[in-house]
Scaffold this motif. Structure first.
Motif, PDB file in Angstrom:
ATOM      1  N   LEU A 137       0.825  -1.207   0.000  1.00 36.47           N
ATOM      2  CA  LEU A 137       0.000   0.000   0.000  1.00 36.47           C
ATOM      3  C   LEU A 137       0.861   1.260   0.000  1.00 36.47           C
ATOM      4  N   VAL A 138       1.960   1.231   0.738  1.00 35.20           N
ATOM      5  CA  VAL A 138       2.845   2.399   0.775  1.00 35.20           C
ATOM      6  C   VAL A 138       3.390   2.692  -0.614  1.00 35.20           C
ATOM      7  N   TRP A 139       3.896   1.654  -1.279  1.00 37.93           N
ATOM      8  CA  TRP A 139       4.456   1.915  -2.611  1.00 37.93           C
ATOM      9  C   TRP A 139       3.365   2.308  -3.594  1.00 37.93           C
ATOM     10  N   ALA A 140       2.172   1.796  -3.396  1.00 35.63           N
ATOM     11  CA  ALA A 140       1.078   2.110  -4.313  1.00 35.63           C
ATOM     12  C   ALA A 140       0.648   3.564  -4.214  1.00 35.63           C
ATOM     13  N   LEU A 141       0.594   4.124  -2.988  1.00 34.33           N
ATOM     14  CA  LEU A 141      -0.072   5.406  -2.794  1.00 34.33           C
ATOM     15  C   LEU A 141       0.813   6.533  -2.285  1.00 34.33           C
ATOM     16  N   SER A 142       1.983   6.255  -1.763  1.00 35.88           N
ATOM     17  CA  SER A 142       2.787   7.335  -1.189  1.00 35.88           C
ATOM     18  C   SER A 142       3.058   8.416  -2.231  1.00 35.88           C
ATOM     19  N   GLY A 272      15.120  10.849   3.947  1.00 32.34           N
ATOM     20  CA  GLY A 272      14.498  10.626   2.647  1.00 32.34           C
ATOM     21  C   GLY A 272      13.936   9.226   2.500  1.00 32.34           C
ATOM     22  N   THR A 273      14.629   8.228   3.047  1.00 33.19           N
ATOM     23  CA  THR A 273      14.125   6.854   2.948  1.00 33.19           C
ATOM     24  C   THR A 273      12.866   6.647   3.781  1.00 33.19           C
ATOM     25  N   LEU A 274      12.674   7.477   4.818  1.00 30.51           N
ATOM     26  CA  LEU A 274      11.497   7.344   5.683  1.00 30.51           C
ATOM     27  C   LEU A 274      10.270   8.053   5.120  1.00 30.51           C
ATOM     28  N   LEU A 275      10.475   8.993   4.211  1.00 28.60           N
ATOM     29  CA  LEU A 275       9.372   9.838   3.765  1.00 28.60           C
ATOM     30  C   LEU A 275       8.238   9.083   3.073  1.00 28.60           C
ATOM     31  N   PRO A 276       8.495   8.007   2.311  1.00 30.23           N
ATOM     32  CA  PRO A 276       7.343   7.303   1.725  1.00 30.23           C
ATOM     33  C   PRO A 276       6.336   6.837   2.766  1.00 30.23           C
ATOM     34  N   VAL A 277       6.805   6.407   3.924  1.00 27.84           N
ATOM     35  CA  VAL A 277       5.906   6.024   5.014  1.00 27.84           C
ATOM     36  C   VAL A 277       5.455   7.259   5.786  1.00 27.84           C
ATOM     37  N   GLY A 278       6.368   8.176   5.994  1.00 27.97           N
ATOM     38  CA  GLY A 278       6.150   9.320   6.869  1.00 27.97           C
ATOM     39  C   GLY A 278       7.026   9.148   8.090  1.00 27.97           C
ATOM     40  N   VAL A 279       7.853  10.153   8.385  1.00 24.64           N
ATOM     41  CA  VAL A 279       8.830  10.001   9.465  1.00 24.64           C
ATOM     42  C   VAL A 279       8.148   9.663  10.783  1.00 24.64           C
ATOM     43  N   TRP A 280       7.116  10.442  11.140  1.00 22.55           N
ATOM     44  CA  TRP A 280       6.495  10.233  12.447  1.00 22.55           C
ATOM     45  C   TRP A 280       5.701   8.933  12.493  1.00 22.55           C
ATOM     46  N   LEU A 281       5.082   8.560  11.404  1.00 24.18           N
ATOM     47  CA  LEU A 281       4.345   7.300  11.391  1.00 24.18           C
ATOM     48  C   LEU A 281       5.304   6.123  11.495  1.00 24.18           C
ATOM     49  N   PHE A 282       6.452   6.229  10.840  1.00 22.28           N
ATOM     50  CA  PHE A 282       7.447   5.161  10.951  1.00 22.28           C
ATOM     51  C   PHE A 282       7.953   5.058  12.385  1.00 22.28           C
ATOM     52  N   VAL A 315      21.188  -3.620   5.430  1.00 14.59           N
ATOM     53  CA  VAL A 315      20.984  -3.169   4.051  1.00 14.59           C
ATOM     54  C   VAL A 315      20.678  -1.677   4.019  1.00 14.59           C
ATOM     55  N   LEU A 316      19.856  -1.220   4.962  1.00 14.63           N
ATOM     56  CA  LEU A 316      19.505   0.197   5.029  1.00 14.63           C
ATOM     57  C   LEU A 316      20.741   1.057   5.252  1.00 14.63           C
ATOM     58  N   VAL A 317      21.585   0.658   6.186  1.00 13.65           N
ATOM     59  CA  VAL A 317      22.796   1.431   6.476  1.00 13.65           C
ATOM     60  C   VAL A 317      23.704   1.481   5.251  1.00 13.65           C
ATOM     61  N   VAL A 318      23.904   0.337   4.612  1.00 15.32           N
ATOM     62  CA  VAL A 318      24.756   0.305   3.419  1.00 15.32           C
ATOM     63  C   VAL A 318      24.166   1.183   2.321  1.00 15.32           C
ATOM     64  N   ALA A 343      14.451   2.897   0.051  1.00 16.46           N
ATOM     65  CA  ALA A 343      13.206   3.027   0.812  1.00 16.46           C
ATOM     66  C   ALA A 343      12.413   1.732   0.851  1.00 16.46           C
ATOM     67  N   VAL A 344      12.618   0.830  -0.125  1.00 19.00           N
ATOM     68  CA  VAL A 344      11.889  -0.444  -0.079  1.00 19.00           C
ATOM     69  C   VAL A 344      12.240  -1.211   1.195  1.00 19.00           C
ATOM     70  N   VAL A 345      13.453  -1.022   1.693  1.00 20.35           N
ATOM     71  CA  VAL A 345      13.870  -1.678   2.939  1.00 20.35           C
ATOM     72  C   VAL A 345      13.113  -1.081   4.117  1.00 20.35           C
TER      73      VAL A 345
END
Length: 650
Positions: A137-142, A272-282, A315-318, A343-345
Motif C-alpha cells: 500500500l505504501v508503494w502504491a499510494l505514497s 528521505g528513505t522514511l518519507l514514503p511512510v512518513g517520518v512520524w508514522l514510521f 541493508v539500510l545502512v549500506v 526506501a523499499v527496505v
C-alpha cells in the motif's frame, strides 16, 4: 484456507489497481512539454546509440552520447526498444521527443505497479498478510513515490530491480530454497546495469546467501558458484567490455568515498528513505512494535524474526552510506529518486513492525483487535497519502505555463530572430525540440546573456536577436537593477502570461520584442482593437507594411484587414491588400486583452510607371461576413498613413 487465499489475492489486486490508477492520473505531468531534463538526456542518449534516427545530428545527440560515455547500458537499451515500439504503433508522420517520453513513462507505470507487487512479497516474508498489505500500500499510494515513479529515466526500473532483489532474497530465506537467490542476483545486476550507485542490492542478495550457507552449505554452494560466475562475468563486461569507468557525468564526478560517513548527509538521506511512510508514522509504529516485541518475547508469544530485521537494518545502512558518497538529498525534491531504491527496505521494516503489533492481539485471542490495529495503521497512512495524491493530481492538471508559451509563440510570432533568455532561466529549453518536446510549426533559435543591458536593443537586433523572454521572478530581479530596468523600458512588451500557481513553475512570463514599431499610431477601432504602430518600407516597386495590434477587449468577430494605396484625398485604390490582420493561426477572436500581436507582413505592389510623390495608405478592419468596417473615434473607417514614393521606384 482457500477463502483466505482468495481474499488475499483480491486485496493484492485492489492495491495494485490503486497503484495503477494514481499513476495513470499523474504520469503525463505536463506532456507534451517535457518538464524533467534527465528525460531529454535519456532520449538523446538512446537516439545516439541507435545510429538510425533521422534527426540525431540536428538534435545534437552525439554531444549527449559523448558526455554520457560509459553510462549504465541497460536503460539506453530499453529506451531504444521503446522508441522502436512507439514508431511502429504511431500513426503520426513525425514524432517529437514528448511522444517517446510518453512511451517510457507508460513503462515506468508498469514498473511501479510491479514494484508494489514486490513489496507485497517482501512484507509477506517478514510478517504475513498484514506486513504484505501495508508494504504494498505504501508503494502504491505514497505521494513521494508516485511523483518520481513515473518518469522516463532509469530510476523507476531501479526501484523495480531493487524491490525484487530483496523480494527474491527474502523468499529464498523464507522457503530455505537457494535457487531463489539466482533471480535475486539477476535483479541486483539489473539494478547496477541501470545505475551504478545502488550497491546495497548486493548486500540484499549476499545476506540471504550467507544465511542459507550457514543453514545448509551443501545445497547452497552450487548456486553460489553459478551466481559467482554470473556476477563476475557481469562485472567484467561493465569494466572491460563496455568501459563503465569512462563515465564523467555529474553524479560520477561527485562521488567522494570520504563523504560516506558524513553525518549530516547520512541523516538527510535516512530521512528521505522514511518519507514514503512518513517520518512520524514510521517512528510511532516502530517504537510501539519494539515495546510489543519485547513484551511478546517475555510472554513467549509469536514474534517476528529479529534476524530478518537486523538484515534489513544492515541493508539500510549500506544503502544510505552508498548514496551519501555522491549526494546529500533535499527531502521532497527530485533528489528523492536517489534514496527510493533504499526506501523499499524501510517500507518492509515498517510493515514488519505493524505485523508484530497485530500478532500480539492475536496471541491473546483478540483477532478482531488485530484487524482494527492493522486497519488503524493503514488509515493513518492512507489518509495522508490520498490527500497528497489528490494535490499531486491537481498540480499536474494545471497546464505548464511553458507549454502555453510555446503554443502562443508558435502561432503568434514571426521567426525574425533569436529569443534571448537568462542562462539559468526555467524557460531556457522551451524552444529546444529534443529537450522540451517542442512540437510547433515555427522553429526558433535562442541565445543566452546574463547582462543584455551591456548592449543596446538595436545592436542585439542587428546581431539576430528579436525577442526577450523572462519569468516573473526574473522580471522582478531585473527591475531592481537600474541598468536592466532601463534596458527593459526600451523594449515592446508583447504579452504577460499568468497562470495558476504551480510549485517549481513560473507563475508569470513576460515576453518582449526588442524593437518597437517604427511609427507609433495608437489608433483605436470600435473601442476594441488598437493599432499600436507599424513598420513601413518602400522598395523595388512595392510598399511593405507590418501593423502591430492590441485588443482592448475580446474582439467580437474574426475581422479582416484592408490596406488601400491611394492618391491624397481620394478613396479610389491604386493598389490594395486584403487579408488577416495577424497570423492566420491567431484570428481576432483569439486575441487576449492587453496582448500585442505582430501583424501580417503586407506587401502592396505599386502600379507600373507610378509617378513619384505623396500618396496615402488607408488601413482598416472589417467584418468579412457583413462587410461592415470598424470606425475610429473620429468616425473615420480607416487610419491614414502618408507614403512618399521616390522617383527611382520603377
Amino acid at each position: 484456507m482457500k477463502s483466505d487465499k482468495r481474499a488475499q489475492i483480491l486485496l493484492l489486486a485492489v492495491i495494485l489497481l490503486l497503484a495503477l490508477g494514481v499513476r495513470l492520473l499523474t504520469f503525463e505531468r505536463h506532456l507534451p512539454y517535457v518538464d524533467y531534463a534527465d528525460e531529454a538526456n535519456m532520449f538523446l542518449l538512446a537516439v545516439d546509440w541507435r545510429g538510425d534516427f533521422p534527426l540525431a545530428d540536428a538534435y545534437g545527440a552525439g554531444l549527449t552520447g559523448a558526455r554520457l560515455a560509459g553510462y549504465p547500458p541497460l536503460y539506453p537499451w530499453v529506451a531504444i526498444g521503446v522508441q522502436h515500439v512507439v514508431e511502429a504503433v504511431s500513426t503520426e508522420s513525425f514524432l517529437f521527443s514528448g511522444d517517446y517520453v510518453y512511451g517510457l513513462r507508460l513503462l515506468a507505470i508498469i514498473a511501479g505497479v510491479l514494484t508494489a507487487a514486490a513489496l507485497w512479497v517482501i512484507g509477506w516474508t517478514l510478517g504475513g498478510v498484514v506486513a504484505a498489505a501495508l508494504s504494498a500500500l505504501v508503494w502504491a499510494l505514497s505521494p513521494v513515490v508516485v511523483e518520481w515513479n513515473s518518469l522516463a529515466v532509469p530510476d523507476p526500473l531501479v526501484y523495480l530491480a531493487s524491490g525484487w532483489t530483496l523480494a527474491f532474497a527474502l523468499w529464498a530465506w523464507h522457503k530455505n530454497a537457494p535457487a531463489w537467490t539466482l533471480p535475486s542476483l539477476v535483479c541486483a545486476v539489473a539494478a547496477i546495469y541501470l545505475k551504478y550507485t545502488p550497491l546495497h542490492v548486493l548486500v540484499m542478495w549476499g545476506g540471504a546467501v550467507v544465511v542459507l550457507l550457514l543453514r545448509d552449505w551443501r545445497r547452497t554452494l552450487p548456486w553460489l558458484l553459478l551466481e559467482g560466475v554470473i556476477g563476475l562475468a557481469s562485472a567484467a563486461y561493465l569494466l572491460f567490455g563496455y568501459g563503465a569507468l569512462r563515465l564523467e557525468n555529474d553524479e560520477a564526478m561527485r562521488v567522494d568515498p570520504a563523504m560516506a560517513l558524513n553525518m549530516e548527509r547520512g541523516l538527510r538521506n535516512l530521512e528521505g528513505t522514511l518519507l514514503p511512510v512518513g517520518v512520524w508514522l514510521f517512528v510511532a509504529v516502530g517504537g510501539v512494535a519494539l515495546i510489543v516485541y519485547a513484551y511478546s518475547r517475555r510472554r513467549s508469544w509469536p514474534v517476528v524474526d529479529w534476524r530478518k530485521a537486523l538484515y534489513l537494518v544492515v541493508v539500510l545502512v549500506v544503502g544510505v552510506v552508498s548514496v551519501s558518497t555522491f549526494i546529500g538529498i533535499e527531502p521532497y525534491s527530485n533528489q528523492m529518486r536517489h534514496v527510493l531504491p533504499v526506501a523499499v527496505v524501510v517500507i518492509g521494516l515498517w510493515g514488519m513492525g505493524a505485523s508484530q503489533i497485530a500478532a500480539a492481539f492475536r496471541a491473546i485471542n483478540r483477532a478482531g483487535m488485530a484487524l482494527v490495529a492493522a486497519a488503524l495503521i493503514a488509515a493513518l497512512f492512507t489518509g495522508a497519502a490520498v490527500r497528497g495524491d489528490l494535490a499531486l493530481i491537481q498540480r499536474f492538471e494545471q497546464p505548464d505555463p511553458r507549454y502555453e508559451l510555446w503554443q502562443w509563440s508558435d502561432a503568434s510570432l514571426p521567426p525574425e530572430g533569436k529569443i534571448l533568455m537568462f542562462p539559468d532561466s526555467t524557460l531556457r529549453a522551451v524552444w529546444n525540440r529534443p529537450y522540451s518536446g517542442y512540437d510547433g510549426q515555427t522553429a526558433f533559435d535562442w541565445a543566452f546573456d546574463t547582462a543584455p543591458y551591456q548592449s543596446t536593443p538595436q545592436a542585439l537586433y542587428e546581431q539576430g536577436v528579436a525577442y526577450f523572454a523572462l519569468t516573473g521572478a526574473e522580471q522582478q530581479a531585473a527591475l531592481r537593477n537600474p541598468d536592466m530596468a532601463a534596458f527593459l523600458d526600451q523594449l515592446l512588451l508583447l504579452n504577460v502570461m499568468t497562470t495558476v500557481p504551480v510549485p517549481d513553475l513560473p507563475e508569470t512570463i513576460y515576453f518582449y520584442r526588442l524593437i518597437p514599431p517604427q511609427v507609433e499610431a495608437n489608433a483605436l477601432f470600435a473601442e476594441q482593437i488598437t493599432l499600436v504602430g507599424y513598420d513601413l518600407d518602400v522598395a523595388a516597386g512595392s510598399v511593405f507594411i507590418r501593423p502591430y495590434w492590441q485588443a482592448q477587449a475580446s474582439p467580437a468577430a474574426n475581422y479582416s484587414m484592408f490596406i488601400h494605396f491611394t492618391e491624397p484625398d481620394t478613396l479610389d485604390p491604386l493598389a490594395q491588400y486584403d487579408g488577416a490582420p495577424a497570423s492566420a493561426r491567431r484570428p481576432a477572436t483569439s486575441w487576449q486583452p492587453g496582448e500585442i500581436l505582430i501583424g501580417t507582413d503586407a506587401r502592396i505592389d505599386l502600379p507600373p510607371q507610378l509617378p513619384p510623390g505623396e500618396y496615402q495608405l488607408r488601413l482598416g478592419l472589417y467584418n468579412y461576413e457583413t462587410g461592415q468596417r470598424l470606425l475610429l473615434g473620429d468616425g473615420a473607417d480607416a487610419y491614414m498613413i502618408d507614403v512618399e514614393i521616390p522617383g527611382n521606384v520603377p
